[in-house]
Design a protein around this motif. Structure first.
Motif, short mmCIF file in Angstrom:
data_model
loop_
_atom_site.label_atom_id
_atom_site.label_comp_id
_atom_site.label_asym_id
_atom_site.label_seq_id
_atom_site.Cartn_x
_atom_site.Cartn_y
_atom_site.Cartn_z
N GLU A 18 0.81 -1.22 0.00
CA GLU A 18 0.00 0.00 0.00
C GLU A 18 0.84 1.27 0.00
N TRP A 19 2.11 1.16 0.39
CA TRP A 19 2.93 2.36 0.56
C TRP A 19 4.07 2.41 -0.45
N ASP A 20 4.73 3.55 -0.51
CA ASP A 20 5.66 3.81 -1.60
C ASP A 20 6.96 3.02 -1.50
N ASN A 21 7.35 2.65 -0.27
CA ASN A 21 8.56 1.85 -0.09
C ASN A 21 8.49 1.19 1.29
N PRO A 22 9.38 0.24 1.58
CA PRO A 22 9.32 -0.47 2.86
C PRO A 22 9.43 0.44 4.08
N GLY A 23 10.26 1.49 3.99
CA GLY A 23 10.41 2.39 5.13
C GLY A 23 9.11 3.07 5.51
N GLN A 24 8.35 3.49 4.50
CA GLN A 24 7.08 4.18 4.78
C GLN A 24 6.05 3.22 5.36
N ALA A 25 6.21 1.93 5.14
CA ALA A 25 5.24 0.95 5.64
C ALA A 25 5.46 0.58 7.10
N VAL A 26 6.59 0.97 7.68
CA VAL A 26 6.92 0.53 9.04
C VAL A 26 5.93 1.07 10.07
N ILE A 27 5.66 2.37 10.05
CA ILE A 27 4.75 2.95 11.04
C ILE A 27 3.34 2.37 10.91
N PRO A 28 2.78 2.21 9.69
CA PRO A 28 1.49 1.51 9.60
C PRO A 28 1.53 0.09 10.16
N MET A 29 2.66 -0.59 10.04
CA MET A 29 2.77 -1.93 10.62
C MET A 29 2.77 -1.87 12.15
N PHE A 30 3.40 -0.85 12.72
CA PHE A 30 3.33 -0.67 14.17
C PHE A 30 1.87 -0.47 14.60
N HIS A 31 1.14 0.35 13.84
CA HIS A 31 -0.27 0.56 14.15
C HIS A 31 -1.05 -0.75 14.10
N TYR A 291 -1.32 13.42 0.43
CA TYR A 291 -1.30 12.70 1.70
C TYR A 291 -1.93 13.57 2.79
N ILE A 292 -2.67 12.92 3.67
CA ILE A 292 -3.14 13.57 4.90
C ILE A 292 -2.35 12.94 6.04
N TYR A 293 -1.51 13.74 6.69
CA TYR A 293 -0.78 13.24 7.85
C TYR A 293 -1.63 13.55 9.08
N LEU A 294 -2.23 12.51 9.65
CA LEU A 294 -3.21 12.65 10.72
C LEU A 294 -2.65 12.16 12.04
N ARG A 295 -2.86 12.94 13.08
CA ARG A 295 -2.36 12.54 14.40
C ARG A 295 -3.12 11.33 14.93
N GLU A 296 -2.39 10.49 15.62
CA GLU A 296 -2.95 9.26 16.18
C GLU A 296 -4.08 9.54 17.17
N LEU A 349 7.15 15.60 7.30
CA LEU A 349 7.56 14.91 6.08
C LEU A 349 8.53 13.77 6.38
N ASN A 350 9.43 13.98 7.33
CA ASN A 350 10.33 12.89 7.71
C ASN A 350 9.53 11.71 8.26
N SER A 351 8.52 12.01 9.09
CA SER A 351 7.68 10.94 9.63
C SER A 351 6.87 10.27 8.52
N LEU A 352 6.37 11.05 7.58
CA LEU A 352 5.61 10.51 6.45
C LEU A 352 6.47 9.59 5.60
N GLU A 353 7.76 9.81 5.60
CA GLU A 353 8.68 8.92 4.88
C GLU A 353 9.03 7.69 5.71
N GLY A 354 8.48 7.60 6.94
CA GLY A 354 8.73 6.44 7.78
C GLY A 354 9.92 6.57 8.70
N LYS A 355 10.36 7.80 8.92
CA LYS A 355 11.55 8.04 9.74
C LYS A 355 11.15 8.62 11.10
N ARG A 356 12.14 8.87 11.94
CA ARG A 356 11.91 9.64 13.15
C ARG A 356 11.50 11.05 12.75
#
Length: 624
Positions: A18-31, A291-296, A349-356
């Protein structure tokens, strides 16, 4: 019930696609694991690593940055009590004490029977109905300490179901001008939105394939960012356009500033005005993706936006060849993990890319080098939601609604010690008196207005002598403060200004990302000094230390968090020095809020990694 391992792996592989690369998929996997198990287990972490190709240290480096992710076993129900300023001054500390007494645990602990874990929350956007606590995804507002035993009993006995995804709180208090959908008591789904003229401008402009019209009307309207920076929108869009494709548009829905809840109102009540505005802005610059970056912390907004986006796709407003224009475009929601710093655009944007979610140095501008190092327009939910009405009525109409210094209207959030808290739409240039006294009804009977925080925790204060000040961006800035997102936290004479500075210093110390030394060490040092003062161990030299260190932080910090962190302590010292001297010289707090004792201190939870061990340093406010 835990998902079968085979199914779990398939689910994670689907998330990866669903996401653009493996790094961006990490946070959705945590969710994914937080929603099913309330924590990310070592086995889950290993599986995520296998699918994404990241080491466990890399995964933990990202995951432990965000406070909503846990990597040790939690209780069956996670309770998060809001400790942001509006909740604190409306009974939040008492609510926390009642929870600790009833559960027999401190923050970041789990009850021996494994039923409840207790955690802090740094504003959940329910400020006008404070105090608030969240249990799992259920939001409980206006909770009193006496209600705690019965509420917890219901959860223990399994008698509480997940709340339906509906708008929280009463509608817009006054009459709307631009944001007419905020008077609705329920969500305006697409049929109702279209029946009131929604998406008409999108259809008209796309039929004519007239991108220029969008840009011209936005420019003539004077629309500026409504998330805090107030930077004009049109120049940002034009700068993205002049750069090579791909172009991205990102909505900053990480509304984490204490006292702010306007974007939540738009997303929950009138989501299609926001979506249509985002599509129009994206069409203007021929964007490739949104993209909509939405707070948890906004579970209702998340579910409502998911449905609204599906409705827009079904109508042909999103997807392939939108309305026969040949333009392909879609919007996806990316949820954060609980980090105040991600409200800053480059951190987002860094978070949206799956980073800190750490901020970037500027320049370069995000409109030049943004998401994936490509030109990106980042704007606030309120900003996008104004665009359909601007296109309908014309830019000149919108500009005329404000004063000569700031165009248009603004959604103001009123909370704290105010009789009629809530959300108000007010023309920019209206006075502080009009907002607090005429609309908000003033402070509670028998109290005196003492000060107001005009931008949540970020700005210096405004005072009674400034009640007739015009609330527009340049005027407030000239007064040594700033309007920001217009989240006004009103304080009466029951508030101790030393305690306010102490609590805010704890908030910033907790939320500092730790990337730059001035902010990382500065927030810690100021909080430690203020801790001494509220315990009765302060010295007069501490006041000059706070001012000196604060000025250094304002000059040298990378982003707005570090530059804003000292604002409240410094302005409090400058305008309420007598209270500070009483604490230091007389060891007395005139309101009785400050403990003036080590034993009785109630402190903000310290910043720490959400690490692998359940027995990390704990937080136990002392009774008595």
């Amino acid at each position: 019930m835990a998902t079968h391992p085979t199914d779990t792996k398939q689910d994670l592989e689907k998330i990866l696609q669903e996401w653009d690369n493996p790094g961006q998929a990490v946070i959705p996997m945590f969710h994914y694991f937080m929603e099913r198990e309330n924590y990310v287990s070592p086995e889950a972490l290993e599986l995520i690593g296998q699918i994404t190709g990241f080491s466990q240290s890399d995964l933990l480096g990202v995951g432990t940055f965000y406070q909503y992710f846990s990597f040790h076993k939690e209780g069956r129900h996670i309770i998060r009590v809001c400790l942001a300023t509006p909740c604190v001054y409306c009974g939040g500390k008492g609510l926390l004490s009642a929870l600790q007494k009833e559960l027999g645990i401190g923050l970041d602990e789990t009850t021996p029977d494994g039923v409840f874990s207790l955690k802090p929350a740094q504003c959940v956007g329910q400020c006008h109905e404070a105090p608030t606590l969240v249990i799992d995804t259920n939001i409980h507002n206006n909770v009193t300490p006496g209600e705690i035993p019965a509420l917890l009993k219901q959860y223990r006995e399994g008698k509480v179901s997940p709340q339906p995804a509906v708008p929280m709180g009463p509608p817009l208090v006054n009459e709307p001008v631009v944001f007419t959908g905020l008077k609705a008591k329920e969500t305006l789904w697409i049929d109702r939105y279209e029946s009131a003229g929604g998406y008409a401008m999108l259809r008209e402009i796309m039929a004519a394939k007239d991108r220029t019209r969008i840009m011209n009307e936005i420019e003539s309207s004077g629309l500026s960012g409504r998330g805090g920076g107030a930077f004009p929108m049109a120049p940002k869009l034009k700068n993205v356009m002049k750069n090579p494709k791909p172009h991205y548009v990102v909505a900053n829905a990480d509304e984490g500033e204490p006292g702010t809840f306007k974007d939540r109102y738009i997303m929950e009540r009138d989501p299609h005005s926001f979506i249509e505005g985002m599509i129009l802005a994206s069409y203007a610059i021929d964007a490739d993706a949104g993209y909509i970056y939405l707070r948890e912390e906004y579970p209702h907004s998340y579910q409502i936006l998911l449905k609204a986006l599906d409705e827009a796709r079904a109508k042909g407003y999103l997807g392939k060849n939108i309305l026969g224009t040949g333009w392909d475009y879609d919007i996806r929601i990316y949820r954060g993990g609980g980090a105040y710093i991600c409200g800053e655009d480059s951190s987002l944007l860094n978070s949206l890319e799956g980073k800190r979610g750490t901020p970037r140095n500027k320049p370069p501008r995000l409109s030049d080098i943004g998401l994936w190092k490509k030109p990106t327009d980042v704007n606030n939910v309120e900003t996008f939601a104004a665009i359909p009405r601007i296109l309908k009525e014309g830019g000149a109409w919108y500009k005329s609604l404000g004063d000569e210094k700031s165009a248009g209207t603004k959604l103001f959030c009123l909370s704290g010690n105010i009789r009629r808290p809530g959300i108000y739409e007010v023309p920019l240039g209206a006075t502080l008196r009009h907002l607090i006294e005429e609309l908000g009804g003033g402070v509670p009977e028998g109290r005196k207005f003492k000060a107001v925080l005009p931008a949540g925790s970020a700005s210096s204060m405004l005072y009674p002598v400034q009640m007739d000040m015009a609330l527009d961006y340049p005027t407030v800035k000239a007064a040594g403060a700033f309007l920001g997102a217009a989240s006004l936290i009103v304080m009466d004479d029951s508030v101790c200004m030393v305690d306010l500075a102490f609590w805010m210093s704890g908030f910033y110390h907790h939320e500092s990302c730790g990337q730059c030394t001035p902010c990382r060490d500065g927030t810690e040092d100021i909080h430690e000094v203020l801790q001494k003062i509220v315990m009765g161990e302060g010295e007069l030299s501490h006041l000059e230390f706070i001012k000196s260190l604060g000025e250094y932080m304002r000059t040298a910090s990378i982003c707005g968090l570090g530059t804003s962190a000292p604002n409240i302590p410094i302005s409090s010292i400058e305008h309420f020095e007598e209270e500070w001297r009483e604490h230091i010289l007389d060891h007395r707090c005139r309101t009785g809020i400050c403990s003036m004792s080590r034993k009785k201190l109630v402190d903000f939870p310290v910043r720490r990694s959400r690490g692998l061990l359940a027995d990390l340093p704990l937080f136990h406010p002392q009774e008595g």
